[in-house]
Design an enzyme around this catalytic site. Structure first.
Site, PDB file in Angstrom:
ATOM      1  N   GLU A   1      -7.830  -5.263  -0.641  1.00  0.00           N
ATOM      2  CA  GLU A   1      -8.374  -6.013  -1.770  1.00  0.00           C
ATOM      3  C   GLU A   1      -8.318  -7.528  -1.590  1.00  0.00           C
ATOM      4  OE1 GLU A   1     -10.197  -4.317  -3.327  1.00  0.00           O
ATOM      5  OE2 GLU A   1      -9.337  -2.939  -4.779  1.00  0.00           O
TER       6      GLU A   1
ATOM      7  N   HIS B   1       0.848  -1.198   0.000  1.00  0.00           N
ATOM      8  CA  HIS B   1       0.000   0.000   0.000  1.00  0.00           C
ATOM      9  C   HIS B   1       0.877   1.238   0.000  1.00  0.00           C
ATOM     10  CE1 HIS B   1      -3.144   2.847   1.148  1.00  0.00           C
ATOM     11  NE2 HIS B   1      -3.954   1.948   0.634  1.00  0.00           N
TER      12      HIS B   1
HETATM   13  N1  ACO Z   1       4.207  -7.395  -4.599  1.00  0.00           N
HETATM   14  C1  ACO Z   1       5.531  -7.366  -4.847  1.00  0.00           C
HETATM   15  N2  ACO Z   1       6.282  -6.264  -4.694  1.00  0.00           N
HETATM   16  C2  ACO Z   1       5.674  -5.169  -4.262  1.00  0.00           C
HETATM   17  C3  ACO Z   1       4.299  -5.125  -3.965  1.00  0.00           C
HETATM   18  C4  ACO Z   1       3.564  -6.295  -4.149  1.00  0.00           C
HETATM   19  N3  ACO Z   1       2.253  -6.347  -3.918  1.00  0.00           N
HETATM   20  N4  ACO Z   1       3.979  -3.889  -3.555  1.00  0.00           N
HETATM   21  C5  ACO Z   1       5.092  -3.158  -3.612  1.00  0.00           C
HETATM   22  N5  ACO Z   1       6.119  -3.930  -4.022  1.00  0.00           N
HETATM   23  C6  ACO Z   1       7.489  -3.548  -4.232  1.00  0.00           C
HETATM   24  C7  ACO Z   1       7.526  -2.564  -5.394  1.00  0.00           C
HETATM   25  O1  ACO Z   1       7.848  -3.232  -6.568  1.00  0.00           O
HETATM   26  C8  ACO Z   1       8.571  -1.571  -4.975  1.00  0.00           C
HETATM   27  O2  ACO Z   1       9.784  -1.988  -5.503  1.00  0.00           O
HETATM   28  P1  ACO Z   1      10.530  -1.087  -6.615  1.00  0.00           P
HETATM   29  O3  ACO Z   1      10.803   0.206  -5.902  1.00  0.00           O
HETATM   30  O4  ACO Z   1      11.723  -1.883  -6.951  1.00  0.00           O
HETATM   31  O5  ACO Z   1       9.544  -0.958  -7.737  1.00  0.00           O
HETATM   32  C9  ACO Z   1       8.670  -1.677  -3.446  1.00  0.00           C
HETATM   33  O6  ACO Z   1       7.951  -2.842  -3.091  1.00  0.00           O
HETATM   34  C10 ACO Z   1       8.097  -0.521  -2.742  1.00  0.00           C
HETATM   35  O7  ACO Z   1       6.802  -0.266  -3.221  1.00  0.00           O
HETATM   36  P2  ACO Z   1       5.914   0.861  -2.548  1.00  0.00           P
HETATM   37  O8  ACO Z   1       6.590   2.188  -2.728  1.00  0.00           O
HETATM   38  O9  ACO Z   1       5.565   0.430  -1.165  1.00  0.00           O
HETATM   39  O10 ACO Z   1       4.609   0.730  -3.427  1.00  0.00           O
HETATM   40  P3  ACO Z   1       3.756   1.898  -4.089  1.00  0.00           P
HETATM   41  O11 ACO Z   1       3.315   2.857  -3.060  1.00  0.00           O
HETATM   42  O12 ACO Z   1       4.453   2.473  -5.266  1.00  0.00           O
HETATM   43  O13 ACO Z   1       2.530   1.049  -4.653  1.00  0.00           O
HETATM   44  C11 ACO Z   1       0.705  -0.419  -4.577  1.00  0.00           C
HETATM   45  C12 ACO Z   1       1.455   0.674  -3.831  1.00  0.00           C
HETATM   46  C13 ACO Z   1       0.369   0.080  -5.994  1.00  0.00           C
HETATM   47  C14 ACO Z   1      -0.595  -0.743  -3.863  1.00  0.00           C
HETATM   48  C15 ACO Z   1       1.603  -1.684  -4.662  1.00  0.00           C
HETATM   49  O14 ACO Z   1       1.881  -2.151  -3.352  1.00  0.00           O
HETATM   50  C16 ACO Z   1       1.007  -2.781  -5.503  1.00  0.00           C
HETATM   51  O15 ACO Z   1       1.178  -2.761  -6.730  1.00  0.00           O
HETATM   52  N6  ACO Z   1       0.284  -3.772  -4.893  1.00  0.00           N
HETATM   53  C17 ACO Z   1      -0.345  -4.828  -5.649  1.00  0.00           C
HETATM   54  C18 ACO Z   1      -1.639  -4.358  -6.309  1.00  0.00           C
HETATM   55  C19 ACO Z   1      -2.765  -4.169  -5.286  1.00  0.00           C
HETATM   56  O16 ACO Z   1      -2.927  -4.938  -4.359  1.00  0.00           O
HETATM   57  N7  ACO Z   1      -3.561  -3.099  -5.516  1.00  0.00           N
HETATM   58  C20 ACO Z   1      -4.643  -2.711  -4.594  1.00  0.00           C
HETATM   59  C21 ACO Z   1      -4.191  -1.602  -3.711  1.00  0.00           C
HETATM   60  S1  ACO Z   1      -5.418  -1.167  -2.492  1.00  0.00           S
HETATM   61  C22 ACO Z   1      -6.414  -0.048  -3.290  1.00  0.00           C
HETATM   62  O17 ACO Z   1      -5.979   0.743  -4.074  1.00  0.00           O
HETATM   63  C23 ACO Z   1      -7.844  -0.046  -2.999  1.00  0.00           C
END
Ligand code: ACO
Length: 347
Positions: free
Chosen positions: A289, A234
């Site tokens: 989710e 998140h």
């Molecule tokens: N699986 C694997 N790796 C992840 C995940 C995940 N679910 N979430 C974050 N990371 C990784 C990213 O790749 C990132 O690495 P990078 O910098 O090398 O790209 C690192 O962890 C840090 O990410 P964050 O800065 O914490 O994530 P960000 O704030 O950009 O994105 C998001 C948040 C879009 C929700 C992300 O966690 C994600 O894509 N999750 C999966 C999709 C999902 O569940 N969406 C629903 C969200 S809830 C809602 O909107 C209602």
């Protein structure tokens, strides 16, 4: 510069606050645990007006039903989110909060029936939104437990700070475009899998893993490919999303133990362990989710409709934010930093 505007404050709001370190959500002064008991209509009206008022969504659903004929015949060959876009586009610019909010359940129920070749079922204005939506979709009333489970879902996800779709709505509302236009833009932003489009992929993931002995290998291969595990991570929460627990509790009230839930819990535990290893510097936990997907699935809602069910709730938050943004009277217009080539100087 913060990539993705992380941590940037772009609005002042009395509507909701997400405390990402403590895993707390406050909506109009109510902690999530209290909000969850209010029911969708009370929560919506609280967001719009700041105090509880009579529910006018029932009569508004009847007006939305009258408008179905304008777009439903052209929606048959579309995906559910595309058809929902048509339904929102059919709203007049003069549409107010109740009319817009009531359009989502009526349209979604109508299109889910139309694609099975069934006639739409008229709303019952005496019913609450959750029960009436399930009745209109199925053509038969849901059980009290099913209606309660969906009502909890709609209440719990109604608003959540300046998420991507809410920010989009506020930008459009700041231009003095109509409420309907702002909500249409919010729905476009919600659809993506990094935001509200995750439940379908969460269920696809569980199906694809299939059995307990495949969990680790499946998850490790996904992470090795650079894929994101749907339902985890998140932008704001550094701990477990509190809505995940509220939805899990609602799911357990609906069906205390099912093999599906037990398997999902196993996947969740392994995913959290692997994510900790994969990104030791970043706290990645379960988001809303994961259990939303299981709850909506237990209600028999199709995967491709789940983002639109999310919109049935979040539309109330979007409207409250659009109204609040409009009151500021100021257009949202940030700056960008030019990093392209300098203009060529003529010789
Ligand atoms: N699986 C694997 N790796 C992840 C995940 C995940 N679910 N979430 C974050 N990371 C990784 C990213 O790749 C990132 O690495 P990078 O910098 O090398 O790209 C690192 O962890 C840090 O990410 P964050 O800065 O914490 O994530 P960000 O704030 O950009 O994105 C998001 C948040 C879009 C929700 C992300 O966690 C994600 O894509 N999750 C999966 C999709 C999902 O569940 N969406 C629903 C969200 S809830 C809602 O909107 C209602």
């Amino acid at each position: 510069m913060a990539s993705g505007l992380e941590g940037v404050v772009a609005a002042e709001t009395v509507l909701s606050h997400v405390d990402g370190e403590r895993g707390e959500l406050i909506v109009r002064g109510l902690p999530l645990q209290v909000l969850a008991t209010q029911g969708f209509e009370r929560a919506a009206i609280l967001l719009w007006h700041g105090f509880a008022e009579a529910d006018r969504l029932g009569p508004a659903r009847e007006r939305a039903f009258e408008r179905l004929g304008q777009w439903l015949p052209t929606a048959a060959a579309r995906t559910v989110p595309e058809a929902m876009r048509l339904a929102l586009a059919a709203l007049p610019d003069s549409a107010g909060a109740e009319e817009i909010a009531a359009t989502v359940p009526v349209s979604l129920a109508g299109m889910l029936r139309a694609r099975k070749g069934l006639m739409p079922v008229a709303p019952d204005p005496q019913q609450r939104t959750a029960a009436d939506f399930l009745r209109m979709q199925r053509g038969a009333p849901p059980s009290a437990a099913e209606a309660a489970a969906l009502d909890t879902y709609l209440t719990v996800v109604i608003d959540h700070g300046l998420n991507a779709s809410t920010f989009t709505v506020r930008v459009v509302a700041s231009t003095r475009a109509s409420l309907a236009a702002a909500v249409g833009a919010g729905f476009a932003a919600l659809r993506g899998p990094l935001h509200g489009g995750a439940p379908g992929p969460v269920l696809d993931m569980l199906d694809d893993i299939g059995s307990a002995e495949r969990i680790d290998a499946w998850l490790e291969a996904a992470l090795a490919r650079g894929d994101r595990l749907m339902g985890f991570g998140h932008r704001v929460y550094r701990v477990r999303d509190p809505r995940a627990d509220a939805l899990k509790a609602a799911l357990q009230r609906l069906a205390p133990t099912t093999p599906r839930l037990a398997f999902a819990e196993l996947v969740e535990r392994r995913a959290l362990a692997l994510l900790r290893r994969h990104r030791p510097g970043r706290a990645l936990d379960t988001n809303v989710e994961f259990y939303a997907a299981l709850l909506l699935d237990a209600l028999g809602l199709p995967r491709d409709a789940m983002v639109s069910v999310f919109a049935m709730s979040r539309v109330a938050g979007w409207i409250a934010h659009a109204l609040e943004q409009r009151r500021t009277g100021r257009i949202i217009r940030p700056a960008s930093r030019y990093i392209g080539p300098a203009p060529a100087v003529a010789a």
